[in-house]
Design an enzyme around this catalytic site. Structure first.
Site, PDB file in Angstrom:
ATOM      1  N   ASP A 123      -5.175  -4.754   6.785  1.00 32.11           N
ATOM      2  CA  ASP A 123      -5.712  -4.673   8.141  1.00 32.11           C
ATOM      3  C   ASP A 123      -7.235  -4.668   8.200  1.00 32.11           C
ATOM      4  O   ASP A 123      -7.812  -4.888   9.252  1.00 32.11           O
ATOM      5  CB  ASP A 123      -5.168  -3.439   8.873  1.00 32.11           C
ATOM      6  CG  ASP A 123      -5.550  -2.139   8.174  1.00 32.11           C
ATOM      7  OD1 ASP A 123      -6.223  -2.197   7.130  1.00 32.11           O
ATOM      8  OD2 ASP A 123      -5.167  -1.062   8.679  1.00 32.11           O
ATOM      9  N   ASP A 161       0.853  -1.189   0.000  1.00 32.55           N
ATOM     10  CA  ASP A 161       0.000   0.000   0.000  1.00 32.55           C
ATOM     11  C   ASP A 161       0.887   1.235   0.000  1.00 32.55           C
ATOM     12  O   ASP A 161       1.966   1.232   0.595  1.00 32.55           O
ATOM     13  CB  ASP A 161      -0.882   0.032   1.249  1.00 32.55           C
ATOM     14  CG  ASP A 161      -2.133  -0.813   1.076  1.00 32.55           C
ATOM     15  OD1 ASP A 161      -2.587  -0.933  -0.068  1.00 32.55           O
ATOM     16  OD2 ASP A 161      -2.632  -1.339   2.076  1.00 32.55           O
ATOM     17  N   ALA A 206     -15.185   4.538  -0.117  1.00 30.19           N
ATOM     18  CA  ALA A 206     -14.321   4.031  -1.188  1.00 30.19           C
ATOM     19  C   ALA A 206     -15.027   4.073  -2.536  1.00 30.19           C
ATOM     20  O   ALA A 206     -14.374   4.146  -3.583  1.00 30.19           O
ATOM     21  CB  ALA A 206     -13.888   2.599  -0.868  1.00 30.19           C
ATOM     22  N   MET A 213     -15.312  10.844  -2.197  1.00 30.66           N
ATOM     23  CA  MET A 213     -15.494  12.270  -1.910  1.00 30.66           C
ATOM     24  C   MET A 213     -16.190  12.412  -0.565  1.00 30.66           C
ATOM     25  O   MET A 213     -16.787  11.464  -0.053  1.00 30.66           O
ATOM     26  CB  MET A 213     -16.314  12.955  -3.008  1.00 30.66           C
ATOM     27  CG  MET A 213     -17.767  12.489  -3.096  1.00 30.66           C
ATOM     28  SD  MET A 213     -18.714  13.381  -4.353  1.00 30.66           S
ATOM     29  CE  MET A 213     -18.044  12.682  -5.852  1.00 30.66           C
TER      30      MET A 213
END
Length: 673
Positions: free
Chosen positions: A511, A304, A372, A376
């Protein structure tokens, strides 16, 4: 857990010495057939010491046979010591964890709402308990009410408390941790003896450790070599008879032990246990030895961007209006869209807006959080609405509403991206006002680490939700090999499958619940301890410090484990070959004078040659224990370069060292003969 243990701490050495003697029990020794052969030889030597005429042909002195018995006994003790020492380190860590499982009471909430104090060991799955400031959480559970900071240092070694609350990804609590402030109501999710801490203790102690496929393959090779050398030894007896050379059974036993791969046979188990231990020293729990070993085969890392490659807290650096808007209007809209945004980015936007010395609006509206899917966030007021978000999402929204896209927006977005920043587009009532420049900071030392991984043949792939330009800039600055832009959590599983289809071994971190499928799909999945239970169950490694950067460390530990095993195996086999050519000429030169030309070491006698080799065989195990425990050191290089270096050091070294060692021991023996 975070504290490391020295290899030769006195209490560990004392316990390991005791255990190494207890491990001489034949029922235990037969689990390692190579060392069991040594034990059989030792018992035969003991029998010949007590009854010299046991085989009606022993020609050497009883003292010589007894010397062989003692050396074989020490060989077994040294081999067992290496394993016992490695196991002892794991037990020491498990005992440290077990100290957190002190007897405690739990405040269970009954159905009528009243409390009762019961022993924590009596708690069942589904029970609800209340835990207040200063109290320990009695068992693993899920927060159903309240918000509190929890001190997990007893489990993870991390001193900073973490916030736990009901709902979301961070509602799981671990038994043995304590509430630092406020209170929680927790629903117990595990039965007694099956908590996360119990699993940790079991893993650290190695109770569930099984041989990995590579260990089994190597063990098969070593057993094959053992059988071959035993057959060679058995043929020597009739050969000696044919040459009218009296070859004693004691010397054959000693020769057999010298030639079979006892060095790696005695250290193999310790290498595997020590590899697991090195991972644990990094505060990482491995669910099996296979997961650590697989790390050594990894050639693709899925990383990531946020939190792994960058620090994760992007800070607002500038407001850049489009030509059709004003700076003041952009600042006000950015402020309004962020006033209820509690993320580090949102707070930094509000802070930067205050610095502009503009009268900021105080109107209250309905906060729309970031997701996601929408990418916004913003605020809905009675008569208008303001949003900030990813450029693509904002442009799509405006187009769908029939709005106008400023001609200079694309240039502003690309300008921020080229600087390595993240652009957020701000709009009010479907009118784009400008761009917020969020600055991303690369973590220190990653450029060098990625270069080292590249030299080792490991490809790094950065996954990020950022747009193509931002991702490309960060990837170039950090030095990763490839990137996947605008990547949602569920897209990672497709990236993993694509790499695996190419024959690659893939590792990744995660996670969240949405990371669980990808963690399960990856060959190596490292879950954060701060993450959800589903993520931790899907992964085969758990980082107690919740530091995703550690994935790179684990991969290097895995490679070190494989290199250590390979290097010591090379050294051991080279040793056996060298001892074969060092001893045989000295043994047969009396019966075959031509063999004297091969006796380049000029050993004193056949008896001293065998005894010297036997002593060397025992001592080399002791000398190699630190390498087996710590692992072979190496720097970033290609697999071929590392292989050539190890062949030179451990292969050639394994051929030369026995000649030197055996000759020195032979000279010392001559002083006492």
């Amino acid at each position: 857990m975070a504290e490391t243990t020295k290899i030769f701490e006195s209490h560990l050495v004392k316990q390991a010495l005791k255990d190494s003697v207890l491990k001489l029990y034949p029922v235990y020794m037969i689990k390692n057939p190579i060392m069991f052969v040594v034990e059989v030889g030792m018992l035969l030597a003991l029998g010949l010491t007590i009854y010299p005429d046991l085989f009606h042909q022993e020609s050497v002195s009883r003292l010589y046979v007894f010397s062989i018995f003692i050396i074989l006994l020490l060989t077994l003790v040294f081999a067992n010591f290496s394993e016992a020492l490695a196991e002892g380190r794991g037990k020491a860590q498990a005992n440290a964890l077990r100290q957190t499982q002190t007897e405690m009471k739990a405040r269970r909430i009954k159905q009528d709402g009243s409390y009762e104090m019961i022993d924590a060991s009596d708690l069942k799955k589904g029970h609800i308990v209340r835990v207040a400031t200063g109290e320990q959480i009695p068992n693993d559970g899920k927060v159903i009410k309240g918000l509190a900071t929890v001190d997990e240092s007893a489990i993870t070694g991390e001193s900073a408390p973490v916030i736990k609350e009901s709902g979301g990804d961070f509602d799981n609590v671990i038994g043995g941790t304590s509430v630092a402030s406020d209170w929680l109501e927790v629903e117990i999710t595990s039965e007694p003896g099956h908590s996360f801490l119990d699993k940790m203790i079991g893993l650290v102690e190695g109770a569930t450790r099984k041989k990995t496929p590579n260990e089994i393959a190597l063990f098969t090779l070593l057993m094959t070599l053992t059988i071959i050398f035993l057959v060679v030894i058995l043929t020597m007896y009739p050969l000696a008879k044919f040459l009218n050379f009296n070859l004693s059974i004691a010397m054959l036993i000693a020769l057999a032990v010298c030639l079979i791969p006892t060095t790696i046979g005695g250290l193999l188990s310790a290498i595997g246990i020590a590899g697991m231990d090195r991972v644990t020293q990094f505060n990482i729990l491995a669910k099996s030895g296979r997961s650590v070993e697989t790390c050594g085969d990894v050639n693709v890392l899925i990383l990531d961007k946020t939190g792994t490659i960058t620090y994760g807290n992007r800070m607002a650096d500038a407001f850049i209006p489009v030509k059709s808007s004003s700076f003041e209007r952009l600042v006000k809209a950015a402020y309004e869209s962020s006033i209820a945004d509690d993320t580090p980015e949102g707070r930094s936007i509000v802070k930067l807006a205050y610095k502009q010395h503009i009268d900021l609006p105080q109107e209250v509206g309905e906060y729309i959080p970031f997701t996601a899917e929408t990418r916004m966030s913003g605020v809905k007021f009675t008569t208008r609405e303001v949003y900030k978000g990813a450029p693509n999402s904002m442009v799509k929204r405006v187009k769908e509403a029939g709005g106008h896209i400023p001609v200079d927006l694309d240039a502003l977005v690309k300008g921020v991206s080229k600087k390595g920043g993240t652009p957020l587009v701000v709009l009010e009532d479907n009118e784009i006002l400008g761009v917020i420049y969020l600055k991303d900071v690369i973590k220190d030392g990653l450029v060098e680490r990625f270069r080292e991984l590249r030299e080792m043949g490991i490809e790094t792939v950065m996954c990020t939700g950022d747009n193509e330009l931002t991702a490309a800039t960060i990837a170039k600055e950090a030095g990763v090999d490839r990137f996947v832009a605008e990547c949602k959590p569920e897209d990672k599983i497709n990236v993993i499958r694509e790499e695996q289809a190419k024959g690659h071994i893939v590792a990744m971190t995660g996670d969240g619940t949405n990371d669980a499928p990808a963690l399960a799909e990856a060959n190596v999945g490292l879950a954060m301890n701060s993450g959800t239970m589903s993520a931790k169950e899907a992964a085969n490694l758990i980082d107690l410090d919740s530091n995703p950067t550690k994935l790179m460390e684990v991969v290097l530990i895995g490679k070190q484990l494989l290199m250590t095993r390979g290097s010591l195996t090379t050294f051991s086999i080279a040793n056996d070959i060298a001892k074969y050519f060092a001893i045989l000429p000295a043994m047969f030169m009396a019966a075959m004078p031509a063999m004297n030309h091969l006796n380049i070491m000029h050993l004193h006698s056949p008896e001293s040659a065998v005894l010297s080799a036997l002593i060397f065989n025992a001592l080399i195990i002791v000398l190699l224990i630190p390498i087996a425990m710590k692992g072979v050191k190496f720097k970033g290089a290609s697999t071929q370069t590392i292989l050539m270096k190890n062949m030179l050091v451990y292969g050639l070294g394994g051929m030369i060292v026995p000649f030197i060692g055996i000759k020195l021991i032979d000279l010392i023996i001559q002083l006492f003969v």
